[in-house]
Design a protein around this motif. Structure first.
Motif, mmCIF file in Angstrom:
data_model
loop_
_atom_site.group_PDB
_atom_site.id
_atom_site.type_symbol
_atom_site.label_atom_id
_atom_site.label_comp_id
_atom_site.label_asym_id
_atom_site.label_seq_id
_atom_site.Cartn_x
_atom_site.Cartn_y
_atom_site.Cartn_z
ATOM 1 N N LEU A 106 0.848 -1.210 0.000
ATOM 2 C CA LEU A 106 0.000 0.000 0.000
ATOM 3 C C LEU A 106 0.876 1.250 0.000
ATOM 4 N N PRO A 112 -3.934 2.778 -8.110
ATOM 5 C CA PRO A 112 -5.355 2.581 -8.417
ATOM 6 C C PRO A 112 -5.549 2.149 -9.868
ATOM 7 N N ALA A 126 -4.855 -4.419 -1.071
ATOM 8 C CA ALA A 126 -4.594 -3.315 -1.995
ATOM 9 C C ALA A 126 -5.870 -2.820 -2.679
ATOM 10 N N ILE A 129 -6.817 0.756 -2.071
ATOM 11 C CA ILE A 129 -6.282 1.886 -2.848
ATOM 12 C C ILE A 129 -6.838 1.850 -4.277
ATOM 13 N N VAL A 205 -7.561 5.602 3.335
ATOM 14 C CA VAL A 205 -7.070 4.408 2.633
ATOM 15 C C VAL A 205 -6.702 3.285 3.610
ATOM 16 N N ALA A 209 -8.314 -0.328 3.574
ATOM 17 C CA ALA A 209 -7.450 -1.511 3.430
ATOM 18 C C ALA A 209 -7.782 -2.568 4.486
ATOM 19 N N SER A 227 -11.248 5.076 -6.174
ATOM 20 C CA SER A 227 -10.058 5.907 -5.957
ATOM 21 C C SER A 227 -10.527 7.359 -6.040
ATOM 22 N N THR A 231 -7.926 8.835 -1.561
ATOM 23 C CA THR A 231 -6.827 8.055 -2.150
ATOM 24 C C THR A 231 -5.686 9.011 -2.514
ATOM 25 N N PHE A 234 -3.810 10.032 0.518
ATOM 26 C CA PHE A 234 -2.887 8.976 0.972
ATOM 27 C C PHE A 234 -1.628 8.963 0.099
ATOM 28 N N LEU A 235 -1.847 8.969 -1.216
ATOM 29 C CA LEU A 235 -0.697 8.887 -2.126
ATOM 30 C C LEU A 235 0.203 10.116 -1.986
ATOM 31 N N PHE A 244 -1.631 8.650 -8.694
ATOM 32 C CA PHE A 244 -3.088 8.750 -8.500
ATOM 33 C C PHE A 244 -3.835 8.652 -9.831
#
Ligand code: MIC
Ligand code: SF4
Length: 643
Positions: A106, A112, A126, A129, A205, A209, A227, A231, A234-235, A244
């Motif tokens: 993750l 995504p 996963a 995500i 996320v 998860a 996503s 998301t 988080f990324l 993303f």
């Protein structure tokens, strides 16, 4: 054509024609693979046997997170073998101590909209995500690493619609426990759960998860979240904003079914021994005395989870009668806990801090005492999984675990005032330097094999007559932990099939291996959902090694069914419980013309019970490819025949 759901969108992006047909076998291109050490050594040996010079996925990551106990040289030998394989064949290598594969994937690699195949049942994590992430056996991952698509019988897609918001002390873990309560450990077989509704945006996320992770406990093929902004958040925090991709279902997407969960109506839940679906409210069994509280695992070891635990423990002491162990999911989580001071709070409260690995979840250390009660933030509580056969394992959220750790007894956290407010940092340290990149000169890399790494056994083409004794007769929901238990002693033999085969059914029937060898193999009879749980293909391969010819069950779990087929063992479906009960251990069975029947596409065969002097029909539900695999005596044989 109606709008597309998330599953269809991801398939469509991968060139699969829509609309999907029921019972169609999809050929899914695989972008990424994940292996962990306990299943990865076999996957690597199988990949080698395929004779390909380099992995053909976009990205393959080899993790070491399960067998990190290293009592004796076997684990270390496996790690060294895996490191050399990764360097030579183009995989990224995550050494022991970096953390648990699903948490790390993750953090560092999940994208995504991409597809991920992993030799671990919780690869579905996963999905949090927005990946289509599927847990399978090692041979299926090896095939994907060699560039083959993954063959998946088209699942039905079910929308899990989340309404409202969670109340104080109620968490993502409770959402998935609620799903298990409603659906049971069989309720997801043949299904993909897709999450939607206004409640989704309220979950980060890592929370998503947790839900996607434990979707595996329902037997689901996968669980997918959209996503969205969360998301991206988080990324961005992981320094991977560039990965993303927005992804959402069309408003008019269609689903086989809709399950509604009203988040406001949930309360803290707990799964009782010895199945993850034995769910009840914490309050119903509050007061239970705890010998152990174990916090971590791929389900609940994100920074937010552990920072919350630290905040609850801050300034308190864990109960002196209760052993509290904490394994952070990754080095990133551990480092952040060190930086924000949470680690100090845990240490001062008397918790034992373990390595970032699976550890107690799979009985690798920290086994509870005889008849002990262990409260865990994990995903599985099968009998014996902790390494103590008589222990009783309960599954709950980190919040319930931390509050209960202080009291020494199971406590509904709603009696503890307001939950702590835990801030999640806007940026996490990437820790990229702790992953090893493949060698720039693969031709110079030598594969290092310790003495515990034995050659792969091969199966024999299916004979036309199968005969032998029923070696064991079992009930419903037999797990792969039952078939081949875990723990440090047995798991150290994951690269050595002759040695590990001694332990098949060892916790259920210690004489099984001996009997199977003496009788030259035979049959297994079981109830519904045979082979649920772990993806360990050793459960099938070691059975093959012992001469198991077919398993007759009322139904099969997805991954184990594929593993049986991959090693040439026939999964045969019994029609009624009475029929199953009518077959006793020691009965002599004979199935004539089985290979011919499969060759001509028959969907049932007649089984004779010589001992009881009767016969009955069993179904054989195989697609064309699966027929060829079982006829050849396993997938590797089929590949060899073709080349
Ligand atoms: C598990 O949780 O049971 C495991 C250990 O992670 C397994 C894999 C294995 O047995 O190596 C899984 O979930 O697939
Ligand atoms: Fe590891 Fe447990 Fe997760 Fe399996 S369920 S990957 S053993 S932490």
């Amino acid at each position: 054509m109606p709008g597309k759901n998330l599953f269809e969108k991801i398939l469509y992006r991968h060139g699969i024609k829509l609309p999907l047909k029921q019972a169609e076998t999809l050929e899914l291109p695989v972008d990424q693979t994940l292996t962990q050490d306990a299943t990865g050594t076999l996957a690597c040996l199988q990949f080698e046997a395929l004779g390909v010079s380099c992995v053909r996925t976009r990205q393959s990551v080899s993790y070491v997170d399960h067998n990190t106990f290293q009592a004796g040289p076997q684990n270390g030998d496996d790690h060294r073998f895996l490191r050399s394989m990764a360097a030579k064949y183009g995989m990224i290598f995550s050494p022991p101590g970096n953390g648990i594969c699903h948490q790390l994937h993750l953090e560092r690699f999940g994208v995504p909209g991409e597809t991920l195949l992993g030799s671990d049942s919780h690869t579905s994590t996963a999905g949090g995500i927005g990946m289509l992430a599927i847990g399978v056996g090692g041979l299926d991952v090896a095939m994907a690493m060699a560039g083959e698509p993954f063959h998946l019988r088209c699942p039905e897609v079910v929308l899990v619609r989340l309404e409202g918001t969670l109340s104080a002390w109620v968490t993502a873990k409770d959402i998935v426990l609620e799903l298990l309560r409603r659906l049971s450990v069989k309720g997801g077989v043949g299904r993909v759960f897709e999450y939607g509704g206004p409640g989704v945006a309220t979950l980060s996320v890592p929370e998503r998860a947790t839900i996607a992770n434990m979707g595996a406990e329902t037997g689901a093929t996968s669980s997918i979240f959209p996503s969205d902004e969360r998301t991206l958040e988080f990324l961005r925090a992981q320094g991977r904003e560039g990965d993303f991709v927005p992804l959402s279902a069309d408003p008019d997407a269609s689903y086989a079914d809709v399950i509604r969960i009203h988040l406001d109506e949930l309360e803290p839940l707990i799964a009782r021994p010895h199945m993850p679906d034995r769910v009840c409210p914490v309050r119903e069994i509050a007061g239970l005395r705890l010998d152990q509280v174990a916090i971590g695992s791929c389900t609940n070891s994100s920074y937010k989870d552990l920072a919350t635990v630290a905040a609850i423990l801050k300034g308190k002491r864990v109960h002196p009668d209760t052993n509290v162990v904490i394994s952070p999911g990754s080095r990133q989580v551990l480092r952040m806990l060190a930086e924000t001071g949470g680690l100090i709070d845990m240490i001062e409260a008397g918790a034992r801090i373990l390595e970032c690995s699976c550890g107690p979840c799979i009985g690798i250390g920290q086994s509870p005492p005889t008849d002990g009660v262990s409260l865990r933030t994990f995903n599985r509580n099968f009998r014996g999984r902790s390494g103590t056969l008589s222990a009783r394992l309960y599954l709950c959220s980190p919040e319930v675990a931390a509050v209960s750790a202080i009291k020494g007894k199971l406590t509904d956290p709603r009696s503890s005032g307001k939950p702590p407010a835990v801030a999640v940092p806007r940026a996490f340290p990437p820790m990229e330097h702790l992953f090893l990149q493949p060698s720039g000169h693969p031709e110079t890399v030598e594969i290092v094999r310790g003495p515990n790494i034995k050659a792969l056994p091969t199966g024999r083409p299916l004979p036309d007559t199968l005969e032998g004794e029923v070696l064991i007769s079992l009930g419903d929901d037999v797990t792969t932990d039952d078939i081949l238990p875990a723990g440090p002693r047995i798991m150290a033999l994951r690269s050595n099939i002759p040695a590990i085969s001694e332990y098949v059914f060892s916790q259920r029937d210690p004489e099984f291996g001996k009997r199977a060898r003496e009788k030259g193999g035979g049959f297994i009879v079981s109830g519904r959902n045979y082979g649920q749980g772990s993806s360990r293909e050793h459960a099938a391969l070691a059975s093959m090694f012992l001469g198991i010819k077919a398993v007759l069950a009322l139904s099969f779990a997805r991954i184990h069914r594929s593993n049986l087929i991959n090693f040439g063992i026939l999964p045969m479906i019994l029609s009624t419980s009475e029929e199953r009960e009518g077959i006793r251990p020691g009965d002599e069975l004979v199935i004539e013309g089985v290979a011919t029947s499969i060759k001509i596409g028959k969907t049932s065969v007649r089984v004779g019970n010589r001992t009881r002097k009767k016969s009955f029909e069993v179904s054989i539900d195989l697609d064309d490819r699966e027929r060829k695999i079982v006829l050849a005596g396993g997938l590797l044989n089929l590949v060899r025949l073709r080349s």
